[in-house]
Scaffold this active site. Structure first.
Site, PDB file in Angstrom:
ATOM      1  N   CYS A 134      -4.224   3.372   0.219  1.00  0.00           N
ATOM      2  CA  CYS A 134      -5.051   2.293   0.780  1.00  0.00           C
ATOM      3  C   CYS A 134      -4.260   1.480   1.808  1.00  0.00           C
ATOM      4  O   CYS A 134      -3.381   0.697   1.433  1.00  0.00           O
ATOM      5  CB  CYS A 134      -5.522   1.393  -0.364  1.00  0.00           C
ATOM      6  SG  CYS A 134      -6.332  -0.105   0.180  1.00  0.00           S
ATOM      7  N   CYS A 137      -4.655  -2.336   1.631  1.00  0.00           N
ATOM      8  CA  CYS A 137      -3.948  -2.960   0.495  1.00  0.00           C
ATOM      9  C   CYS A 137      -2.446  -3.027   0.777  1.00  0.00           C
ATOM     10  O   CYS A 137      -1.802  -4.024   0.467  1.00  0.00           O
ATOM     11  CB  CYS A 137      -4.138  -2.152  -0.786  1.00  0.00           C
ATOM     12  SG  CYS A 137      -5.803  -1.597  -1.102  1.00  0.00           S
ATOM     13  N   ASP A 138      -1.866  -1.963   1.319  1.00  0.00           N
ATOM     14  CA  ASP A 138      -0.398  -1.844   1.366  1.00  0.00           C
ATOM     15  C   ASP A 138       0.195  -1.821   2.769  1.00  0.00           C
ATOM     16  O   ASP A 138       1.421  -1.836   2.910  1.00  0.00           O
ATOM     17  CB  ASP A 138       0.031  -0.546   0.639  1.00  0.00           C
ATOM     18  CG  ASP A 138      -0.418  -0.543  -0.815  1.00  0.00           C
ATOM     19  OD1 ASP A 138      -0.496  -1.629  -1.407  1.00  0.00           O
ATOM     20  OD2 ASP A 138      -0.694   0.538  -1.361  1.00  0.00           O
TER      21      ASP A 138
END
Ligand SMILES: Cc1cc2nc3c(=O)[nH]c(=O)nc-3n(C[C@H](O)[C@H](O)[C@H](O)COP(=O)(O)OP(=O)(O)OC[C@H]3O[C@@H](n4cnc5c(N)ncnc54)[C@H](O)[C@@H]3O)c2cc1C
Length: 307
Positions: A134, A137-138
């Site tokens: 993701c 997200c990261d």
């Protein structure tokens, strides 16, 4: 003591939230059980340009926040609990989570789909140490670092375009020489100066110590290998159905639940309906998930009337 609801919705993605708007508005006591974060895959999507009603697009966070507020306005409750088990008790259904048990007259399964792993040695070891599923997200962990995205579909292209604004260099690795992504996305990506496209390549090996620092690629035609420096590898090679706890319980195709008809969306268990990406169907998008949620919500109303 078991807590009782008219309907329990498993999953708070767009399908689950749309279903909750319909069942809540029909005044059925509604509980949503969510095992991770509110909003499912939409919550991890940076920008959504193809959901009708937002002429300049909308962020995933904002869209979900609006859907949840709307469901809440009609009385839906939300609890963060992973569902582990569903049991048919005849007219009622028992739902078991790590800490509680619930009873519901009807259930809507809206557990969606999750990212497929590549199946490479060390993939699990490097998870959270360079390997991610993701970008939104990261991605921020890889500011000014070289990263790679593996995949050739719309999601892989979105991930690569998002990372191009953060990372020093983005390699897009795809095993074929043509892409499933839309022409708009392909054209946009090819214009990005810091994205390098590597076609006909598969990821052969992940290298590094504590953290990932390089990837070995193999050419599918010549079998030649090359090593590229990459501190992050974002895997976007498809999705798998999320409802492992249902596989031996409800009729499915590779984990994706079969439903009675487009008018009802009932699964092979009476009183249990399915909506969104977990359903066996061709198009998995927010608009279709929301459509499913509306249908499943209305089917629950019909079902409850007959009890
Ligand atoms: C990176 C990415 C970008 C995308 N971009 C777009 C886009 O721009 N436009 C578009 O239309 N579509 C897009 N999609 C597809 C879209 O996000 C999905 O079609 C949609 O989210 C499906 O909704 P859903 O509610 O069925 O499932 P999901 O969104 O997957 O939600 C399912 C929820 O169920 C929860 N859950 C799973 N198992 C359990 C359990 N056992 N107990 C409790 N909760 C559980 C999950 O945690 C999750 O929150 C994108 C997908 C991805 C991955």
């Amino acid at each position: 003591m078991k807590q009782e609801y008219d309907v329990i919705i498993i999953g708070s993605g767009p399908a689950g939230l749309a279903a909750a708007i319909y069942t809540g508005r029909a005044q059925h006591r509604t509980l949503i059980l969510e095992g991770a974060v509110l909003g499912g895959n939409v919550a991890i999507t940076d920008q959504i340009d193809n959901y009708p009603g937002f002429s300049f697009g909308i962020s995933g966070d904002e869209l979900i926040e609006n859907m949840w507020r709307q469901a809440q306005r009609f009385g839906a409750e939300l609890k963060y609990e992973q569902v582990l088990q569903l049991e048919d008790m005849g007219t009622g259904k028992k739902i078991v989570t790590a800490g509680s048990e619930y009873l519901a007259k009807a259930v809507i399964v809206a557990v969606g789909a999750k990212r497929k792993k590549m199946g490479l040695a060390k993939e699990e070891d490097f998870m959270g140490r360079g390997v991610s599923y993701c970008a939104t997200c990261d991605g921020a962990f890889f500011k000014d670092a070289p990263v790679a995205v593996v995949g050739g579909g719309e999601t892989a292209f979105k991930e690569a375009l998002y990372l191009a604004g953060i990372a020093a260099q983005v390699y897009l690795i795809h095993r074929r020489d043509e892409f499933r992504a839309s022409k708009t996305s392909v054209d946009r990506l090819l214009k990005e100066p810091n994205i390098i496209v590597k076609t006909d390549k598969i990821v052969k090996e992940l290298r590094g110590g504590d953290m990932l620092n390089a990837i070995v690629l193999e050419d599918v035609k010549t079998q030649e290998t090359e090593t590229i420096n990459a501190e992050g590898l974002f895997v976007s090679v498809g999705m798998v159905a999320a409802g492992e706890f249902l596989e031996n319980l409800l009729d499915n195709e590779g984990g994706y639940l079969k439903t009675s008809s487009d008018q009802m969306l009932e699964t092979s268990m009476k009183g249990v309906f399915a909506a969104g990406d977990i359903r066996s169907k061709n198009v998995r998008q927010i608009a279709t998930a929301v459509g499913d949620g509306a249908i499943a919500g209305m089917s629950v109303s019909e079902y409850l009337k007959q009890l």
